[in-house]
Design an enzyme around this catalytic site. Structure first.
Site, PDB file in Angstrom:
ATOM      1  N   ASN A   2      31.751   3.659  10.533  1.00  0.00           N
ATOM      2  CA  ASN A   2      31.538   3.780  11.983  1.00  0.00           C
ATOM      3  C   ASN A   2      32.775   4.238  12.753  1.00  0.00           C
ATOM      4  O   ASN A   2      32.665   4.978  13.722  1.00  0.00           O
ATOM      5  CB  ASN A   2      30.968   2.476  12.555  1.00  0.00           C
ATOM      6  CG  ASN A   2      31.924   1.318  12.430  1.00  0.00           C
ATOM      7  OD1 ASN A   2      32.611   1.167  11.429  1.00  0.00           O
ATOM      8  ND2 ASN A   2      31.984   0.506  13.445  1.00  0.00           N
ATOM      9  N   GLU A  36      36.120  -8.476   7.118  1.00  0.00           N
ATOM     10  CA  GLU A  36      35.701  -8.194   8.500  1.00  0.00           C
ATOM     11  C   GLU A  36      34.281  -7.673   8.431  1.00  0.00           C
ATOM     12  O   GLU A  36      34.058  -6.550   7.976  1.00  0.00           O
ATOM     13  CB  GLU A  36      36.625  -7.138   9.130  1.00  0.00           C
ATOM     14  CG  GLU A  36      38.069  -7.554   9.231  1.00  0.00           C
ATOM     15  CD  GLU A  36      38.290  -8.731  10.158  1.00  0.00           C
ATOM     16  OE1 GLU A  36      37.460  -8.955  11.057  1.00  0.00           O
ATOM     17  OE2 GLU A  36      39.288  -9.440   9.961  1.00  0.00           O
ATOM     18  N   CYS A  95      31.087  -2.523  15.560  1.00  0.00           N
ATOM     19  CA  CYS A  95      30.805  -3.924  15.205  1.00  0.00           C
ATOM     20  C   CYS A  95      30.943  -4.830  16.423  1.00  0.00           C
ATOM     21  O   CYS A  95      30.393  -5.926  16.445  1.00  0.00           O
ATOM     22  CB  CYS A  95      31.740  -4.377  14.103  1.00  0.00           C
ATOM     23  SG  CYS A  95      33.471  -4.123  14.532  1.00  0.00           S
ATOM     24  N   GLU A 112      42.712  -9.911  11.042  1.00  0.00           N
ATOM     25  CA  GLU A 112      43.615  -8.769  10.979  1.00  0.00           C
ATOM     26  C   GLU A 112      44.414  -8.741  12.275  1.00  0.00           C
ATOM     27  O   GLU A 112      44.266  -9.601  13.127  1.00  0.00           O
ATOM     28  CB  GLU A 112      42.811  -7.477  10.826  1.00  0.00           C
ATOM     29  CG  GLU A 112      41.986  -7.430   9.554  1.00  0.00           C
ATOM     30  CD  GLU A 112      41.324  -6.087   9.321  1.00  0.00           C
ATOM     31  OE1 GLU A 112      40.733  -5.532  10.266  1.00  0.00           O
ATOM     32  OE2 GLU A 112      41.395  -5.579   8.182  1.00  0.00           O
TER      33      GLU A 112
END
Ligand code: NAD
Length: 481
Positions: A151, A249, A283, A462
């Site tokens: 994405n 993630e 996301c 992260e």
């Protein structure tokens, strides 16, 4: 001859061992435009050998030297901004405008951020007066695997490899097989910048083959993965018994909570962006909008009006706001969710269909931005990640109810809260179970902050020092005084 996307192993661009290639589609035209290496465990093995060979020199290199090399890579991304933005758009379907201002811009920022962060990384000491001194050192963890989704292709790829390289690790990277082009162009920039051979290796190909080989390889000590929750589970199942360090993630089903006392215009404008930016394929998109009941009708009416005005079309046109979906399969999946929403009693206020373009994009995978009302928070449409230009809107009566709706899914990645009441903003932020909360904004990023999700949205964080800590291993040394 169609362009071939080659692997980058030991400083060279090489063919996959299988000699085979996968079709790579341009989703805005619905046709194959290049071929991507169909790599397997043999290519991964070569990449690991190269990375292990490069590790001693790269990890021992003075931080300042590593920084200089990485900054050269970032400068080359800036130089090639237009070329990379166009390539990202052709490969993914997103608009060139978005790729330029978000994807490629951020790819250079990611590298610059970590290249200049690592010289400031410091370790801790714990002094026990008259007894002992403990100091903690951190060492680069070794050869690591970085696997990224389609994405935000170069953006998320560099978000992983930049801290890994800055920390002194050597890397086996695997971009998504659906969007491999900018990682390939990036490998050419790494060669031009003088990144030593083997420090970064990029193996292209299918998740179940090349990706799985990375997860299974015994010499890869840590895996940083961004992608779907189902894939994350598979990766954890393989890597956890091997005691690999894992950063996951994963997906989201993010709530966007709008109280009646919000700044209406800001909430409206930003909600359109958080619903439909990048075709809803982020996301962090807020796919469930909850609006306080006394604002509900006004909000829905205006939101639907503005959604209808959004311009879907050729991603290369600067006025286009939504480009093509990444693939035909993904478009079908998203349309399937619209059908499910109808079965579940949802009312489609606008959109819901595939869009047919004329000319160059006649066979592309376009979809109308879609707004659905009339569903409860427990139905599948409101529980499962759709990852497309589809939002649901629901009314709520109390703060407690809004928090309950927000927390009702297995996900916990991000949430937005719109209110001018400071106390309420904090109160709700503390109770919503998400790793990232935006108050009166969305996608407002500071790269120093921890980034990641709760529940099935992932494990680990992260961003900032979190990523440098992930790619390093702590060792405590105790000195008796
Ligand atoms: P995906 O899980 O299908 O693929 C992601 C990557 O994993 C790809 O490179 C793929 O080839 C690889 N892969 C697939 N199977 C594998 C396996 N068995 N072993 C190793 N690698 C494997 O995800 P996608 O469809 O590319 O991306 C969309 C998903 O990513 C959405 O769920 C979205 O929410 C999530 N995402 C999360 C974040 C975040 O920061 N939390 C950011 C972007 C996207």
């Amino acid at each position: 001859m169609m362009q071939k996307i080659l692997n980058y192993i030991d400083g060279k661009l090489v063919e996959p061992k299988s000699g085979k290639y996968l079709d790579n589609y341009n989703p805005s035209e619905g046709k194959v435009y290049s071929l991507v290496a169909d790599s397997d465990e043999r290519d991964v093995s070569d990449a690991v050998i190269a990375a292990a060979k490069a590790f001693p020199a790269w990890s021992a290199m003075p931080t300042e030297e590593r920084t200089k090399i990485l900054l050269r890579v970032a400068d080359l991304i800036d130089r090639d901004l237009e070329k990379l933005a166009l390539a990202e758009s052709i490969d993914n379907g997103k608009t060139v405008k978005f790729a330029r201002s978000v994807d490629i811009y951020r790819a250079a920022s990611n590298i610059r951020f970590y290249a200049t962060a690592s010289p400031h990384f410091a370790s801790e000491a714990h002094v026990n007066e008259g007894d002992s001194v403990n100091y903690t050192t951190r060492f680069p963890i070794g050869v690591v695997g970085c696997i990224s989704p389609w994405n935000l292709p170069l953006y998320l790829f560099t978000w992983k490899i930049a801290p890994a390289l800055a920390a002194g690790c050597t890397v086996i990277g695997k971009p998504s097989e659906l969007t491999p082009m900018t990682a390939f162009l990036f490998s050419q920039l790494c060669i031009e910048a003088g990144l030593p051979a083997g420090v970064l290796n990029i193996v292209h190909g299918l998740g179940g083959k090349a990706g799985q080989a990375i997860i299974e390889h015994p010499e890869i000590t840590a895996i940083s993965f961004t992608g779907g929750t189902v894939t994350g589970k598979k990766i954890a199942a393989t890597a956890a018994p091997m005691f690999k360090k894992l950063s996951l993630e994963l997906g989201g089903k993010n709530p966007n909570i709008i109280f009646a006392d919000c700044d209406f215009e800001q909430a409206m404008k930003t909600s359109l962006l958080s619903s439909f930016s990048n075709q809803g394929e982020i996301c962090l998109c807020g796919s469930r909008i909850f609006v306080e009941r006394n604002l509900y009708n006004k909000f829905v009416e205006e939101f639907v009006k503005r959604t209808k005005e959004l311009n879907v079309g050729d991603p290369q046109n600067e006025t286009t706001q939504l480009g093509a979906m990444v693939s035909e399969a993904h478009l079908k999946k998203v349309l399937g969710y619209v059908a499910l929403a109808k079965e579940e009693g949802g009312k489609i206020l606008t959109g819901g269909n595939q869009l047919k373009m004329e000319g160059r994009c006649a066979n592309g995978y376009f979809m109308e931005p879609t707004v659905i009302v009339g569903l409860n928070e427990k139905c599948r449409t409101n529980q499962e990640e759709i990852f497309g230009p589809v939002v649901t809107i629901m009314p709520f009566d109390t703060e407690e109810q809004a928090i309950g709706f927000a927390n009702s899914t297995p996900y916990g990645l991000a949430a937005s809260i719109w209110t001018e009441n400071l106390k309420r903003a904090h109160r709700v932020a503390h109770q919503v179970k998400s790793g990232i909360i935006w108050i009166n904004c969305w996608l407002h990023r500071d790269l120093r902050t921890p980034f990641g999700g709760m529940k099935q949205s992932g494990a680990g964080r992260e961003g900032g020092w979190e990523a440098i800590r992930f790619f390093t291993e702590a060792k405590n040394v105790c000195v008796k005084l």
